[in-house]
Design a protein around this motif. Sequence first.
Motif, PDB file in Angstrom:
ATOM      1  N   SER A   4     -12.785   3.162  -8.061  1.00  0.00           N
ATOM      2  CA  SER A   4     -12.099   3.070  -8.222  1.00  0.00           C
ATOM      3  C   SER A   4     -11.465   1.690  -7.604  1.00  0.00           C
ATOM      4  O   SER A   4     -11.069   0.726  -6.874  1.00  0.00           O
ATOM      5  N   VAL A   5     -10.964   1.012  -8.607  1.00  0.00           N
ATOM      6  CA  VAL A   5      -9.553  -0.148  -8.156  1.00  0.00           C
ATOM      7  C   VAL A   5      -8.716  -0.096  -7.203  1.00  0.00           C
ATOM      8  O   VAL A   5      -7.121   0.400  -7.685  1.00  0.00           O
ATOM      9  N   LEU A   6      -7.853  -0.285  -5.990  1.00  0.00           N
ATOM     10  CA  LEU A   6      -7.011  -0.475  -5.868  1.00  0.00           C
ATOM     11  C   LEU A   6      -5.934  -2.070  -5.608  1.00  0.00           C
ATOM     12  O   LEU A   6      -5.043  -1.497  -5.307  1.00  0.00           O
ATOM     13  N   GLY A   7      -6.446  -3.170  -6.542  1.00  0.00           N
ATOM     14  CA  GLY A   7      -5.918  -3.896  -6.208  1.00  0.00           C
ATOM     15  C   GLY A   7      -7.370  -5.218  -7.087  1.00  0.00           C
ATOM     16  O   GLY A   7      -8.291  -5.116  -6.644  1.00  0.00           O
ATOM     17  N   ALA A   8      -6.822  -6.199  -7.890  1.00  0.00           N
ATOM     18  CA  ALA A   8      -7.733  -6.811  -8.155  1.00  0.00           C
ATOM     19  C   ALA A   8      -6.745  -8.504  -8.334  1.00  0.00           C
ATOM     20  O   ALA A   8      -6.986  -9.174  -8.607  1.00  0.00           O
ATOM     21  N   CYS A   9      -5.908  -9.109  -7.414  1.00  0.00           N
ATOM     22  CA  CYS A   9      -4.908 -10.251  -7.953  1.00  0.00           C
ATOM     23  C   CYS A   9      -5.783 -10.660  -6.917  1.00  0.00           C
ATOM     24  O   CYS A   9      -6.540 -11.117  -5.714  1.00  0.00           O
ATOM     25  N   ALA A  18      -1.647  -5.420  -6.044  1.00  0.00           N
ATOM     26  CA  ALA A  18      -2.061  -5.993  -4.725  1.00  0.00           C
ATOM     27  C   ALA A  18      -3.455  -6.200  -4.752  1.00  0.00           C
ATOM     28  O   ALA A  18      -3.595  -7.103  -5.843  1.00  0.00           O
ATOM     29  N   CYS A  19      -4.422  -7.563  -3.826  1.00  0.00           N
ATOM     30  CA  CYS A  19      -5.231  -8.437  -3.362  1.00  0.00           C
ATOM     31  C   CYS A  19      -6.382  -7.224  -4.100  1.00  0.00           C
ATOM     32  O   CYS A  19      -6.642  -5.945  -3.729  1.00  0.00           O
ATOM     33  N   SER A  20      -7.762  -8.083  -3.625  1.00  0.00           N
ATOM     34  CA  SER A  20      -8.819  -8.032  -4.051  1.00  0.00           C
ATOM     35  C   SER A  20      -9.439  -6.457  -3.188  1.00  0.00           C
ATOM     36  O   SER A  20      -9.225  -6.512  -1.020  1.00  0.00           O
ATOM     37  N   GLY A  21      -9.802  -5.028  -3.629  1.00  0.00           N
ATOM     38  CA  GLY A  21     -10.065  -3.925  -2.443  1.00  0.00           C
ATOM     39  C   GLY A  21     -10.800  -3.188  -4.158  1.00  0.00           C
ATOM     40  O   GLY A  21      -9.922  -2.863  -4.640  1.00  0.00           O
ATOM     41  N   PHE A  22     -11.413  -2.152  -3.114  1.00  0.00           N
ATOM     42  CA  PHE A  22     -11.938  -1.749  -4.600  1.00  0.00           C
ATOM     43  C   PHE A  22     -12.813   0.136  -3.250  1.00  0.00           C
ATOM     44  O   PHE A  22     -13.089  -0.849  -2.101  1.00  0.00           O
ATOM     45  N   LEU A  23     -12.819   1.708  -4.182  1.00  0.00           N
ATOM     46  CA  LEU A  23     -12.876   2.750  -3.201  1.00  0.00           C
ATOM     47  C   LEU A  23     -14.282   2.459  -4.244  1.00  0.00           C
ATOM     48  O   LEU A  23     -14.521   3.015  -5.566  1.00  0.00           O
ATOM     49  N   VAL A  24     -15.727   2.456  -3.225  1.00  0.00           N
ATOM     50  CA  VAL A  24     -16.970   2.594  -4.208  1.00  0.00           C
ATOM     51  C   VAL A  24     -17.223   4.113  -2.816  1.00  0.00           C
ATOM     52  O   VAL A  24     -17.025   4.313  -2.672  1.00  0.00           O
TER      53      VAL A  24
END
Length: 247
Positions: A4-9, A18-24
Motif C-alpha cells: 500500500s502506497v502512503l506517499g511517493a513524492c 506525502a513523501c516516500s512511505g509504503f506499508l507491506v
Amino acid sequence: MRLSVLGACGAWPRAGDACSGFLVEQDGFRLLLDAGYATLPRLLERISAEEVDAAFISHGHPDHCADLNPLLRARALGGHDPAPLPVFAPPGALDAVLALDRPGMLDDAYVLHELEPGACFEIGPFRAETRLLPHWVPNAGVRLSAAGRTLAYTGDSGPSEEIAALARDADVLLAEASYVDDVPEDSRHHLSSARTAARQAARAGVARLLLTHLMPGTSPTAALAAASTEFTGPVDLAAAGLTLDLR
C-alpha cells in the motif's frame, strides 16, 4: 503480500500528498517501508501506530524518514504501551530524526537494528536482502520475499548494476524515478530517471514496474511514456492510496 502506497513524492510533498512511505503486509504482519514527510497521517487512516510491527528505512534523508519521529511519539505517548518497534536502517541514518526529542523520551518506543547494506535477515515473515545503492548518503535497497512473492525497492539510487541483481525476477520493482529522462548533472550518479528505472527493470526480468519519488514538476504522463519504451511489462505510478496484491 500486499503493498500500500502512503506517499511517493520526491524531496518534499505536494499539497495534500506525502513523501516516500509504503506499508507491506504479509500474514497479518505490517512492515513500514520508509516514513517520509506526511506519511504518518495516511498510515493512521489504515491502522493504529501500535499495529505497525516493524519499520525499514532505506536511508537518512528526511523525505524517507522524518515521520518516524511522530510514529514513535504516538507509540510512546499514546497510552497503549506497545512493545518496542524494531527499526532497521543503515548505520547512522536515523541519528538526526531520533535526536529530535529530549534524551530518553522515545527510548522505550523502539529497538534500532543498524545494518550494513549487503546484509540478509528476517523481518517477521519477510526475508530481507539488502544492497548498497549509490546515493549521497548510504542507501540500502531491499528485496522482500515471503510466500513465494518478492518486492524489490531501490530507496533513492543512481544507476547501478546492483539494482538488476536486487530485483532479479521480482514480482514488483518499486523504483525511484525522480526525472523523466535527463537527470541534472550534479545528481546523475545519485538519482534515476523513469527511463533508466525501466531499463533496469527489463534487465532484472521483473513482472511489474512501479515508479516512485517523482520530483514535483516531473510529468507523470511523460514518466510513464518514457518507461514504457524500455519495459514491456505493466508500468504504473506509485500514488498515495494505491494498493497492490502480489499474487
